[in-house]
Write a protein that holds these residues in place. Structure first.
Motif, PDB file in Angstrom:
ATOM      1  N   ASP A 220      -0.706  -0.709  10.920  1.00 25.75           N
ATOM      2  CA  ASP A 220       0.018  -0.002  11.965  1.00 25.75           C
ATOM      3  C   ASP A 220       1.415   0.258  11.396  1.00 25.75           C
ATOM      4  OD1 ASP A 220       1.686   0.702  14.100  1.00 25.75           O
ATOM      5  OD2 ASP A 220       0.629  -0.565  15.531  1.00 25.75           O
TER       6      ASP A 220
ATOM      7  N   HIS B 220       0.807  -1.224   0.000  1.00 27.64           N
ATOM      8  CA  HIS B 220       0.000   0.000   0.000  1.00 27.64           C
ATOM      9  C   HIS B 220       0.835   1.266   0.000  1.00 27.64           C
ATOM     10  CE1 HIS B 220      -3.813  -2.048   0.406  1.00 27.64           C
ATOM     11  NE2 HIS B 220      -3.391  -2.701   1.472  1.00 27.64           N
ATOM     12  N   LYS B 221       2.022   1.226   0.604  1.00 29.47           N
ATOM     13  CA  LYS B 221       2.785   2.460   0.805  1.00 29.47           C
ATOM     14  C   LYS B 221       4.033   2.589  -0.057  1.00 29.47           C
ATOM     15  CE  LYS B 221       0.000   3.649   4.159  1.00 29.47           C
ATOM     16  NZ  LYS B 221      -0.968   4.770   3.997  1.00 29.47           N
TER      17      LYS B 221
ATOM     18  N   ALA C  66      -6.180  -4.422   4.837  1.00 33.45           N
ATOM     19  CA  ALA C  66      -6.697  -3.169   4.286  1.00 33.45           C
ATOM     20  C   ALA C  66      -5.836  -2.001   4.761  1.00 33.45           C
ATOM     21  CB  ALA C  66      -8.144  -2.973   4.733  1.00 33.45           C
ATOM     22  N   PRO C  67      -5.755  -0.928   3.978  1.00 36.47           N
ATOM     23  CA  PRO C  67      -4.916   0.215   4.376  1.00 36.47           C
ATOM     24  C   PRO C  67      -5.253   0.759   5.760  1.00 36.47           C
ATOM     25  CG  PRO C  67      -5.656   0.459   2.102  1.00 36.47           C
ATOM     26  CD  PRO C  67      -6.376  -0.731   2.662  1.00 36.47           C
ATOM     27  N   GLU C  68      -6.547   0.787   6.089  1.00 41.93           N
ATOM     28  CA  GLU C  68      -6.945   1.339   7.384  1.00 41.93           C
ATOM     29  C   GLU C  68      -6.549   0.435   8.555  1.00 41.93           C
ATOM     30  OE1 GLU C  68     -10.595  -0.531   5.387  1.00 41.93           O
ATOM     31  OE2 GLU C  68      -8.905   0.783   4.823  1.00 41.93           O
ATOM     32  N   ALA C  69      -6.198  -0.808   8.279  1.00 44.35           N
ATOM     33  CA  ALA C  69      -5.807  -1.741   9.342  1.00 44.35           C
ATOM     34  C   ALA C  69      -4.310  -1.734   9.606  1.00 44.35           C
ATOM     35  CB  ALA C  69      -6.259  -3.157   8.983  1.00 44.35           C
TER      36      ALA C  69
END
Length: 289
Positions: free
Chosen positions: A226, A197-198, A221-224
């Motif tokens: 850390d 994702h990054k 998922a991106p929101e998960a």
């Protein structure tokens, strides 16, 4: 990183084998291997790290020679960090500075005269090379450092050597496999997803794991994510590549022989963070001999 049997005994070193010292810090010196014997000593270091310390599985030849070697070694340049204060006995009563770190480099022009890049055993590089025909590529691989030397000075000298080599050969792009220890991608879900994702390469620079070897990296998922925990779970080499501005390819590859899960690193020289270019010097002169 799949093992490849040596096609023939080590022959003459490739172009650049007689290049001078690339840098020094105290008793540590970084330079290219100058002789077949020095390449063999680098292979012995790789054996100690990959097979004795880590989880690589040795075949009969590797066990007998106690060297990590493959068919690419004779055509590569080998960066060495040597410690002049740690002399080791060699044959016929001679002594030589201890080799404490190494990196293997393969230029595109050399690779194309032989069997291509090592990374192509895991990732499809052809489209990337075709999209950037005007660029000079350099493959980085087989990086390792003895445990007692895994500090700032040794790592800094390895990168000093790579940067000097890049400038000397007018390299435009660095590529190579970077590895996580372990062959269970589920246990690496967090760092793999973070890279997906990054740090995934843009379409123009992206490469994909070979069909049949492709391991999904998009495991969270991106929101998960850390971010702090993901970065903490990454090997120092991968974190170093990210700090320099490297991008990561699409998909990972499990290498059962070496006990690793590999990702493909792509690093155009033009995208390297200016702070690192300033640190090592635009002419690689900060630690120059």
């Amino acid at each position: 990183m799949p093992g490849l049997r040596l096609r023939a005994p080590l022959g003459p070193l490739p172009d650049g084998g007689g290049d001078p010292v690339l840098g020094r810090i105290g008793s540590l010196e970084v330079r290219l291997a100058r002789t077949v014997g020095e390449v063999k000593r680098a292979q012995e270091l790789r054996y100690r790290v990959f097979y004795e310390e880590m989880a690589a599985i040795a075949d009969a030849r590797t066990l007998m020679t106690r060297r990590d070697s493959d068919a690419f070694d004779p055509i590569c340049d080998h960066i060495l960090v040597v410690d002049h204060d740690a002399q080791e006995p060699r044959a016929f009563g001679r002594r030589a500075p201890r080799i404490v770190g190494t990196y293997r480099l393969l230029r595109q022009d050399v690779a194309e005269r032989h069997d291509g890049f090592y990374t192509a055993n895991e990732f499809d590089l052809r489209a990337l090379l075709d999209r950037h025909r005007s660029k000079r590529f350099l493959e980085l691989g087989r990086s390792c450092v003895l445990p007692d030397y895994r500090g700032k000075r040794t790592v800094e000298l390895l990168w000093q050597g790579v940067w000097a080599y890049v400038l000397r050969h007018r390299i435009d792009v660095m590529i190579g496999c970077a590895s996580f220890e372990g062959t269970n991608p589920h246990r690496l879900a967090l760092p793999l997803a973070f890279l997906h994702h990054k740090a995934r390469a843009s379409l123009d620079w992206r490469v994909r794991a070979l069909p049949g070897r492709y391991v999904e990296m998009n495991r969270l998922a991106p929101e998960a994510l850390d971010a702090r925990a993901a970065i903490a779970a990454m090997p120092p080499l991968i974190k170093g590549y990210l700090r320099l501005g490297a991008m990561i390819g699409d998909g990972a590859v499990v290498d059962h022989q070496f006990g690793t899960t590999d990702v493909c690193m792509i690093m155009p020289v033009e995208t390297i963070s200016p702070r690192y270019i300033n640190y090592y010097g635009a002419d690689a002169g900060r630690r120059a001999a």
